[in-house]
Design an enzyme around this catalytic site. Structure first.
Site, PDB file in Angstrom:
ATOM      1  N   VAL A  78     -54.272 -41.314  57.488  1.00 29.97           N
ATOM      2  CA  VAL A  78     -54.094 -42.105  58.700  1.00 29.97           C
ATOM      3  C   VAL A  78     -55.415 -42.233  59.450  1.00 29.97           C
ATOM      4  O   VAL A  78     -56.197 -41.278  59.541  1.00 29.97           O
ATOM      5  CB  VAL A  78     -53.035 -41.460  59.613  1.00 29.97           C
ATOM      6  CG1 VAL A  78     -52.921 -42.212  60.933  1.00 29.97           C
ATOM      7  CG2 VAL A  78     -51.692 -41.406  58.904  1.00 29.97           C
ATOM      8  N   ASN A 124     -47.480 -30.379  65.377  1.00 28.22           N
ATOM      9  CA  ASN A 124     -48.414 -31.412  64.933  1.00 28.22           C
ATOM     10  C   ASN A 124     -49.870 -31.068  65.237  1.00 28.22           C
ATOM     11  O   ASN A 124     -50.777 -31.518  64.533  1.00 28.22           O
ATOM     12  CB  ASN A 124     -48.055 -32.744  65.610  1.00 28.22           C
ATOM     13  CG  ASN A 124     -49.146 -33.782  65.451  1.00 28.22           C
ATOM     14  OD1 ASN A 124     -49.310 -34.386  64.388  1.00 28.22           O
ATOM     15  ND2 ASN A 124     -49.914 -34.006  66.518  1.00 28.22           N
ATOM     16  N   VAL A 171     -52.036 -24.213  71.645  1.00 31.92           N
ATOM     17  CA  VAL A 171     -51.355 -23.483  70.570  1.00 31.92           C
ATOM     18  C   VAL A 171     -52.111 -22.223  70.146  1.00 31.92           C
ATOM     19  O   VAL A 171     -51.566 -21.394  69.409  1.00 31.92           O
ATOM     20  CB  VAL A 171     -51.111 -24.386  69.340  1.00 31.92           C
ATOM     21  CG1 VAL A 171     -50.308 -25.613  69.718  1.00 31.92           C
ATOM     22  CG2 VAL A 171     -52.412 -24.775  68.649  1.00 31.92           C
ATOM     23  N   SER A 226     -50.341 -31.617  54.852  1.00 32.85           N
ATOM     24  CA  SER A 226     -51.172 -32.644  54.220  1.00 32.85           C
ATOM     25  C   SER A 226     -51.110 -32.466  52.720  1.00 32.85           C
ATOM     26  O   SER A 226     -50.958 -31.343  52.224  1.00 32.85           O
ATOM     27  CB  SER A 226     -52.622 -32.526  54.697  1.00 32.85           C
ATOM     28  OG  SER A 226     -53.478 -33.354  53.919  1.00 32.85           O
ATOM     29  N   ASN A 246     -50.640 -36.060  72.653  1.00 35.83           N
ATOM     30  CA  ASN A 246     -51.278 -36.973  73.596  1.00 35.83           C
ATOM     31  C   ASN A 246     -51.956 -38.159  72.919  1.00 35.83           C
ATOM     32  O   ASN A 246     -52.346 -39.123  73.582  1.00 35.83           O
ATOM     33  CB  ASN A 246     -52.303 -36.226  74.449  1.00 35.83           C
ATOM     34  CG  ASN A 246     -53.393 -35.586  73.617  1.00 35.83           C
ATOM     35  OD1 ASN A 246     -53.130 -34.593  72.938  1.00 35.83           O
ATOM     36  ND2 ASN A 246     -54.607 -36.121  73.650  1.00 35.83           N
ATOM     37  N   ASN A 259     -60.398 -37.969  61.485  1.00 36.98           N
ATOM     38  CA  ASN A 259     -61.196 -38.313  60.299  1.00 36.98           C
ATOM     39  C   ASN A 259     -62.175 -39.445  60.570  1.00 36.98           C
ATOM     40  O   ASN A 259     -62.627 -40.118  59.635  1.00 36.98           O
ATOM     41  CB  ASN A 259     -60.280 -38.683  59.117  1.00 36.98           C
ATOM     42  CG  ASN A 259     -59.328 -39.820  59.440  1.00 36.98           C
ATOM     43  OD1 ASN A 259     -59.691 -40.779  60.104  1.00 36.98           O
ATOM     44  ND2 ASN A 259     -58.092 -39.728  58.962  1.00 36.98           N
ATOM     45  N   TYR A 297     -60.070 -26.597  56.001  1.00 31.77           N
ATOM     46  CA  TYR A 297     -58.906 -27.428  56.305  1.00 31.77           C
ATOM     47  C   TYR A 297     -57.847 -27.411  55.204  1.00 31.77           C
ATOM     48  O   TYR A 297     -56.669 -27.116  55.469  1.00 31.77           O
ATOM     49  CB  TYR A 297     -59.350 -28.865  56.571  1.00 31.77           C
ATOM     50  CG  TYR A 297     -58.198 -29.780  56.911  1.00 31.77           C
ATOM     51  CD1 TYR A 297     -57.565 -29.701  58.145  1.00 31.77           C
ATOM     52  CD2 TYR A 297     -57.724 -30.715  55.988  1.00 31.77           C
ATOM     53  CE1 TYR A 297     -56.495 -30.530  58.466  1.00 31.77           C
ATOM     54  CE2 TYR A 297     -56.668 -31.545  56.298  1.00 31.77           C
ATOM     55  CZ  TYR A 297     -56.050 -31.448  57.530  1.00 31.77           C
ATOM     56  OH  TYR A 297     -54.988 -32.263  57.836  1.00 31.77           O
TER      57      TYR A 297
END
Length: 243
Positions: A199, A88, A62, A142, A13, A204, A166
């Site tokens: 990105v 994703n 998910v 990543s 989205n 972030n 992460y």
């Protein structure tokens, strides 16, 4: 049934996921926008359609078994198969993430979304992917998941901040992806990992230096590999990433 390739992008989205959906749509795929929030999902579908993409919404959390099963049922009923799955959706877990300060619940939540969520959705979609003549799976990883890049001589951290939830979740995801590649050997299912780079997204705080469209490019390429393309690889724009 349709002759168009059918793709599903989770977390589509906004940000990188949205641009992956847009990129696949530009190439002629009919794209499912997987997202939890109904309004954001609807808005993304309308925006994609306005840009000429054949998009449709897929309610999908998910972290929920029933949601993943329902999403697979929706795609099966409408199209009978799935050609491309891009996992994703992901979370960072916020801060602090220093190993000595982190709440273990943070690690658990990040792994639930970034790793177990990928397994949950992939397994729900596998029967549909097996019906495709050229099934492709892309897991968004990543470079912080690279042990090589995370540790230099003497164990010096060389990539990104300390992030005990992460970064290891992406290392875990990479390892899981390799196990899928081993299982899928000889089946025609190609599964790879894509690093979007740093990105600028809300994930972030928009501190990144690349655009979401730039971050989506590697995933779109891996989602449209020829049948003799690689599998079980870890890629960025510049090529393969060391483990």
């Amino acid at each position: 049934m349709t002759d168009m390739k059918i793709a599903l992008v989770t977390g589509a989205n906004k940000g990188i996921g949205y641009e992956i959906a847009a990129g696949l749509g530009t190439l002629g795929h009919r794209v499912g926008v997987g997202a939890r929030d109904e309004q954001r999902r609807t808005d993304a579908v309308e925006k994609l359609r306005a840009a000429g993409v054949d998009a449709f919404g897929v309610p999908l959390d998910v972290t929920d078994d029933a949601s993943a099963t329902a999403a697979a049922s929706l795609i099966e009923q409408r199209f009978g198969r799935l050609d491309v799955l891009v996992n994703n959706a992901g979370i960072t877990g916020g801060v602090p993430q220093e190993p000595s300060l982190v709440d273990p619940a943070t690690i658990r939540a990040v792994v639930e979304t970034n790793v177990i969520g990928v397994v949950r959705v992939t397994n729900a979609m596998l029967p549909l992917l097996r019906r495709s003549p050229s099934p492709r799976i892309v897991n968004m990883s990543s470079s912080v998941g690279s042990l090589t890049r995370q540790s230099g001589p003497g164990g010096t951290t060389t990539t990104g901040p300390v992030a005990v939830a992460y970064a290891p979740s992406k290392t875990f995801l990479n390892a899981v992806t390799l196990q899928y590649a081993r299982e899928f050997a000889g089946t025609g299912i190609l599964i790879n990992m894509a690093c979007p780079g740093f990105v600028a997204t809300d994930l972030n705080g928009f501190r990144g230096v690349r655009t979401p469209a730039q971050g989506a490019a590697t995933a779109v390429r891996l989602a449209t590999l020829p049948d003799d393309g690689p599998t079980g690889g870890f890629f960025e724009d510049a090529g393969e990433i060391p483990w």
